[in-house]
Design an enzyme around this catalytic site. Structure first.
Site, PDB file in Angstrom:
ATOM      1  N   HIS A  31      -1.855   6.594   8.503  1.00 30.19           N
ATOM      2  CA  HIS A  31      -1.216   6.654   7.188  1.00 30.19           C
ATOM      3  C   HIS A  31       0.133   5.947   7.234  1.00 30.19           C
ATOM      4  O   HIS A  31       1.108   6.463   7.787  1.00 30.19           O
ATOM      5  CB  HIS A  31      -1.007   8.105   6.746  1.00 30.19           C
ATOM      6  CG  HIS A  31      -0.650   8.221   5.294  1.00 30.19           C
ATOM      7  ND1 HIS A  31      -1.576   8.569   4.326  1.00 30.19           N
ATOM      8  CD2 HIS A  31       0.513   8.013   4.626  1.00 30.19           C
ATOM      9  CE1 HIS A  31      -0.991   8.590   3.143  1.00 30.19           C
ATOM     10  NE2 HIS A  31       0.285   8.247   3.299  1.00 30.19           N
ATOM     11  N   ASP A 248       3.486   7.730   8.283  1.00 31.29           N
ATOM     12  CA  ASP A 248       3.969   7.696   6.903  1.00 31.29           C
ATOM     13  C   ASP A 248       5.113   6.694   6.738  1.00 31.29           C
ATOM     14  O   ASP A 248       5.879   6.768   5.778  1.00 31.29           O
ATOM     15  CB  ASP A 248       4.405   9.086   6.417  1.00 31.29           C
ATOM     16  CG  ASP A 248       4.561   9.164   4.900  1.00 31.29           C
ATOM     17  OD1 ASP A 248       3.895   8.385   4.197  1.00 31.29           O
ATOM     18  OD2 ASP A 248       5.373   9.986   4.433  1.00 31.29           O
TER      19      ASP A 248
END
Length: 300
Positions: A31, A248
């Site tokens: 991610h 992230d």
């Protein structure tokens, strides 16, 4: 020359430290996001926030520094429905990247087919107010029906107790589902709060996976994020075969000091202490879930 828009928050950490933890070969950042370069891919007017420039070249340097070989780049509301930066990154990746799209109900089968051929393998739905708010459920189901023939997964981004509110909707999704950032449950409720119980029940249903990312967003104490460890570690113990992990990066919509990605990598060692389970989460699970071993872009 037009002055670039003022970002809503600080840029990512400029000099993340080298992690102590050595990641296994083939590790995947499941991610992350990219933004720009803005001279080639300007931000759209209908974006929900303004990110700092964080192009694929910077992401690639970070991954080299951390010991990451593969990545899943998630289309962000910062670029809205303009997927050109993502498609450019996929074309350059020689199979190292997969992508997750943001789609409108009006998207055509031809558009989805082109995305699929480029390496996109999922569609994301945000339920957070600063990312556009709760999607229209009928529109969401229409989009899922369109991507189902391509075998895409569905990424769901919720926070607080929303996983409990939307659990019945998630159970009806006729596709593999991944919950972003551990569903961002209330830290104060701990690993046995209602959100976490719901999340574990969804995982036990057999088609839901979880990204053990966003520990820095959960933490109230800051690095090394020990207050977030009980939540992340409980998920890793509960269903190691359905856990993924991501940085992230570049950590948008945060105020104050940016997380050091070296700390985020070392957090893996805190929540998954044994080497075999780390390899499963970082290498084996993402290879299977995102199809790294089966997808070969036409220009790779």
């Amino acid at each position: 020359m037009t002055k670039p828009p003022q970002p809503d928050g600080p840029p990512p950490h400029p000099h993340p430290r080298k992690p102590v933890l050595a990641l296994p070969p083939g590790s995947c950042d499941s991610h992350c996001h990219i933004y720009g370069p803005f001279d080639r891919f300007p931000l759209p007017r209908d974006r929900s926030f303004t990110p700092n420039e964080a192009p694929e070249t910077a992401l690639r340097r970070l991954h080299g520094h951390l010991g990451i070989a593969r990545a899943v780049i998630v289309q962000s509301q910062g670029h809205g429905f303009d997927h050109r930066p993502l498609l450019d990154a996929l074309a350059r990746s020689a199979g190292r990247y997969r992508g997750v799209a943001l789609l409108k109900p009006s998207c055509s089968e031809e558009e989805i087919a082109a995305f699929d051929a480029a390496g996109i393998c999922g569609v994301r739905f945000n339920f957070l107010s600063h990312l556009g708010g709760r999607p229209d459920i009928d529109a969401m189901r229409a989009i899922i029906a369109k991507v189902r023939p391509f075998g895409w997964h569905v990424a769901v981004h919720v926070a607080g107790d929303d996983i409990t509110i939307w659990s019945d909707v998630i159970r009806t999704i006729a596709a593999p589902v991944v919950i972003d950032h551990m569903a961002r449950p209330p830290l104060s409720a701990g690993p046995d709060g209602s959100a976490m119980r719901t999340l574990r029940a969804l995982v036990d249903g057999g088609k839901v996976w979880v990204k053990l990312s966003g520990g820095d967003r959960l933490s109230a104490a800051g690095a090394p994020y020990r207050d977030a460890k009980p939540i992340a570690a409980s998920l890793a113990r509960h269903a190691p075969e359905r856990m993924l992990w991501g940085t992230d990066w570049p950590h948008v919509n945060l105020q104050g000091s940016m997380p050091d990605d070296g700390d985020l990598v070392d957090f893996i060692g805190d929540i998954v202490p044994d080497e075999a389970s780390r390899r499963r989460m970082l290498v084996d699970n993402p290879a299977a879930f995102f199809g790294f071993d089966t997808h070969r872009p036409s220009d790779a």
